[in-house]
Design a protein around this motif. Structure first.
Motif, mmCIF file in Angstrom:
data_model
loop_
_atom_site.group_PDB
_atom_site.id
_atom_site.type_symbol
_atom_site.label_atom_id
_atom_site.label_comp_id
_atom_site.label_asym_id
_atom_site.label_seq_id
_atom_site.Cartn_x
_atom_site.Cartn_y
_atom_site.Cartn_z
ATOM 1 N N CYS A 1 -9.933 -1.149 2.890
ATOM 2 C CA CYS A 1 -10.748 -0.729 1.868
ATOM 3 C C CYS A 1 -10.486 -1.151 0.523
ATOM 4 O O CYS A 1 -11.132 -0.869 -0.625
ATOM 5 C CB CYS A 1 -10.903 0.756 1.862
ATOM 6 N N GLY A 2 -9.376 -2.138 0.422
ATOM 7 C CA GLY A 2 -9.081 -2.469 -0.937
ATOM 8 C C GLY A 2 -8.136 -1.728 -1.773
ATOM 9 O O GLY A 2 -8.025 -1.789 -2.977
ATOM 10 N N LYS A 3 -7.550 -0.712 -1.205
ATOM 11 C CA LYS A 3 -6.650 0.255 -1.907
ATOM 12 C C LYS A 3 -5.100 0.142 -1.898
ATOM 13 O O LYS A 3 -4.583 -0.255 -0.705
ATOM 14 C CB LYS A 3 -6.882 1.653 -1.403
ATOM 15 N N SER A 4 -4.432 0.037 -2.928
ATOM 16 C CA SER A 4 -3.101 -0.222 -2.943
ATOM 17 C C SER A 4 -2.233 1.095 -2.763
ATOM 18 O O SER A 4 -0.926 1.073 -2.701
ATOM 19 C CB SER A 4 -2.670 -0.847 -4.392
ATOM 20 N N HIS A 5 -2.969 2.230 -2.768
ATOM 21 C CA HIS A 5 -1.965 3.666 -2.289
ATOM 22 C C HIS A 5 -2.962 4.425 -1.561
ATOM 23 O O HIS A 5 -4.362 4.239 -1.801
ATOM 24 C CB HIS A 5 -1.712 4.294 -3.725
ATOM 25 N N LEU A 6 -2.645 4.971 -0.489
ATOM 26 C CA LEU A 6 -3.365 6.126 0.183
ATOM 27 C C LEU A 6 -4.272 7.056 -0.601
ATOM 28 O O LEU A 6 -5.271 7.291 -0.391
ATOM 29 C CB LEU A 6 -2.737 6.773 1.184
ATOM 30 N N HIS A 7 -3.629 7.434 -1.718
ATOM 31 C CA HIS A 7 -4.197 8.495 -2.634
ATOM 32 C C HIS A 7 -5.451 7.727 -3.089
ATOM 33 O O HIS A 7 -6.528 8.443 -3.799
ATOM 34 C CB HIS A 7 -3.259 8.952 -3.560
ATOM 35 N N ASN A 8 -5.710 6.298 -3.362
ATOM 36 C CA ASN A 8 -6.749 5.855 -3.808
ATOM 37 C C ASN A 8 -8.164 5.910 -3.156
ATOM 38 O O ASN A 8 -9.183 5.301 -3.497
ATOM 39 C CB ASN A 8 -6.626 4.217 -4.207
ATOM 40 N N LEU A 9 -7.918 5.820 -1.716
ATOM 41 C CA LEU A 9 -9.074 6.278 -0.826
ATOM 42 C C LEU A 9 -10.064 7.436 -1.494
ATOM 43 O O LEU A 9 -9.428 8.282 -2.161
ATOM 44 C CB LEU A 9 -8.718 6.681 0.434
ATOM 45 N N GLU A 10 -11.489 7.253 -1.269
ATOM 46 C CA GLU A 10 -12.229 8.132 -1.962
ATOM 47 C C GLU A 10 -13.662 8.589 -1.128
ATOM 48 O O GLU A 10 -13.610 7.659 0.000
ATOM 49 C CB GLU A 10 -12.592 7.754 -3.266
ATOM 50 N N PRO A 11 -14.120 9.545 -1.189
ATOM 51 C CA PRO A 11 -15.364 9.793 -0.348
ATOM 52 C C PRO A 11 -16.323 8.720 -0.421
ATOM 53 O O PRO A 11 -16.991 8.290 0.623
ATOM 54 C CB PRO A 11 -16.077 10.971 -1.186
ATOM 55 N N GLU A 12 -16.488 7.684 -1.441
ATOM 56 C CA GLU A 12 -17.244 6.661 -1.624
ATOM 57 C C GLU A 12 -16.960 5.786 -0.601
ATOM 58 O O GLU A 12 -17.721 4.881 -0.020
ATOM 59 C CB GLU A 12 -17.123 5.864 -2.862
ATOM 60 N N CYS B 288 0.863 -1.112 0.061
ATOM 61 C CA CYS B 288 0.000 0.038 -0.074
ATOM 62 C C CYS B 288 0.871 1.273 0.243
ATOM 63 O O CYS B 288 1.668 1.488 0.932
ATOM 64 C CB CYS B 288 -1.140 0.114 1.159
ATOM 65 N N GLY B 289 1.019 2.067 -0.992
ATOM 66 C CA GLY B 289 1.682 3.030 -1.554
ATOM 67 C C GLY B 289 1.532 4.184 -0.433
ATOM 68 O O GLY B 289 0.217 4.699 -0.047
ATOM 69 N N THR B 290 2.489 5.107 0.025
ATOM 70 C CA THR B 290 2.173 6.143 0.768
ATOM 71 C C THR B 290 2.886 7.474 0.197
ATOM 72 O O THR B 290 2.772 8.646 0.808
ATOM 73 C CB THR B 290 2.837 6.081 2.402
ATOM 74 N N ASP B 291 3.718 7.367 -0.817
ATOM 75 C CA ASP B 291 4.392 8.525 -1.055
ATOM 76 C C ASP B 291 3.418 9.669 -1.817
ATOM 77 O O ASP B 291 2.487 9.313 -2.261
ATOM 78 C CB ASP B 291 5.628 7.982 -2.107
#
Length: 440
Positions: free
Chosen positions: A402-413, A69-72
């Protein structure tokens, strides 16, 4: 009269509570308004009012310790020839030398460097402690112009033009005379020991057209190498973000009213500005309307405490967050170990009522050489790095769930709200419904 008649239990007023009564008495006795540090203490809608919807059947989670899960995050990619690449999306907010001791500034640089993130100078100029120990340093240009010189702009990795601060949008700050040592006075070209008030607006421009000129000047000084941030206190986030972007900003920093300050009027802190929860989505909407979301980065601050707060801010559309008060606590400020000394100041650990006076027993928010000598910047840096690591791991844990491979893939949904107010502010559904208040 019947001596055995039951007595009514006195009921305190919710409007005139004990604190309000004490403030009225203090004002009547002194004739001056109260000045303190920290941010808003009143109960405000905040990230605690949001929950994540983890994956189950309809979504596929990532395995916690086997799948990446990327964080950069990249900051300043719009115009700067040398944008900043951080390993984590948690940065250290601007806190001045003057408000903080030299060893505290060193510790912030040490901790941030260990974790691959940035620090910010704050008002009053660049110190050797912070520049020497910060791999990535953002230089703040404030209305006061204290300590500003072109050489420091060039020595920084980015420049942040401060228009406003969350604790006091539209207002200037204060640094009490007790904290203006000879060194602080020399850096700021001020008399030592005299209360200093920072200006509430820049002296050489009055609107977005002038801001555009100022950004161009700084780009010329720094040879278009450095990203230019614009920081605003949360008050009219849609329009302020849009105008900052149209003026040429690479990064917008949005600070909510839970964000701290070294010192300003209590009435200002508690009654001016917006909670950060109410400010993020309008700012993101401005970037989206301009077609620049993720191209101009958004950093949000004001009450970030844990990895869940980080993840929620990113899910709402931010690219990174900044921490200030939490970083100081991680260093060791307001620790219960100093409870007796805080009591002698008339306060208790965690309240920050008198930290702006420069008598901090932890040696962090002081210019007293004996108190500052108590603080070990190497240990403080390790503590901050530990805290930043935990924030990142917590945010990754939520993202993977939430099934996200990077923190920036998180979304309001991925979010729902527990209260109608939080649902309306964050523009996510009220839990258990599909209703977003105000959406129609």
């Amino acid at each position: 009269m019947d001596q055995h008649r039951p007595r009514t239990v006195p009921r305190p007023s919710a409007t005139f509570d004990d604190y309000t009564l004490s403030e009225i008495r203090r004002a009547a006795a002194t004739g001056i308004y109260d000045i303190r540090g920290f941010g808003a203490k009143r109960r405000l809608p905040h990230f605690d009012d949001l929950l994540f919807l983890g994956a189950s059947i309809s979504r596929y989670p990532l395995e916690g310790y086997r799948e990446r899960c990327g964080t950069d995050v990249w900051l300043g990619t719009r115009h700067a020839q040398k944008p900043i690449h951080l390993k984590i999306p948690v940065t250290i907010a601007g806190m001045s030398f003057g408000a903080l001791s030299g060893p505290a500034k060193e510790a912030l640089g040490r901790g941030a460097t260990i974790m691959g993130t940035s620090t910010t100078t704050g008002d009053g100029g660049m110190t050797r402690e912070e520049r020497g120990h910060s791999e990535t340093l953002v230089y703040q240009l404030l209305p006061s112009r204290y300590g500003m010189n072109p050489d420091d702009l060039r020595a920084a990795d980015a420049v942040e033009i401060v228009i406003g601060q969350g604790a006091k949008p539209g207002g200037g700050g204060m640094l009490l005379g007790q904290k203006i040592s000879e060194r602080v006075a020399g850096m700021r070209t001020l008399p030592a020991g005299i209360d200093q008030r920072s200006a509430c607006r820049h002296p050489d421009w009055t609107g977005p057209d002038d801001l555009e000129i100022k950004i161009e000047e700084i780009r010329e000084i720094t040879d278009w190498q450095k990203p230019i941030y614009v920081k605003v206190g949360a008050s009219r986030p849609y329009y302020d973000t849009a105008l900052a972007v149209k003026s040429g900003a690479d990064v917008v920093v949005l600070d909510g009213m839970q964000g701290g300050t070294a010192a300003t009027q209590e009435v200002f802190i508690e009654n001016v500005g917006l909670p950060i929860l109410a400010a993020i989505r309008p700012a993101v909407k401005a970037l989206q309307d301009l077609g620049l979301h993720r191209k101009v980065q958004l950093i949000v601050s004001g009450g970030i405490r844990n990895g869940a707060d980080v993840a929620k801010a990113l899910a709402l559309g931010a690219d990174a967050v900044a921490i200030g008060t939490a970083a100081l606590i991680a260093l060791g400020d307001n620790d219960p170990a100093f409870a007796a000394e805080y009591a002698a100041l008339g306060t208790v650990p965690g309240c920050y009522d008198d930290w702006q006076d420069g008598r901090d027993p932890a040696g962090i928010t002081t210019q007293d050489p004996d108190l500052a000598a108590r603080f070990d910047p190497v240990l403080g840096g390790r503590r901050l790095a530990n805290y930043l690591s935990v924030l990142t791991l917590e945010a990754q844990t939520i993202a993977r769930a939430c099934g996200k491979s990077h923190l920036h893939n998180l979304e309001p949904e991925d979010l729902v709200a527990l209260t109608v107010e939080a649902a309306a502010m964050a523009q996510v559904p009220l839990a258990g419904t599909s209703w977003i208040p105000g959406s129609g």
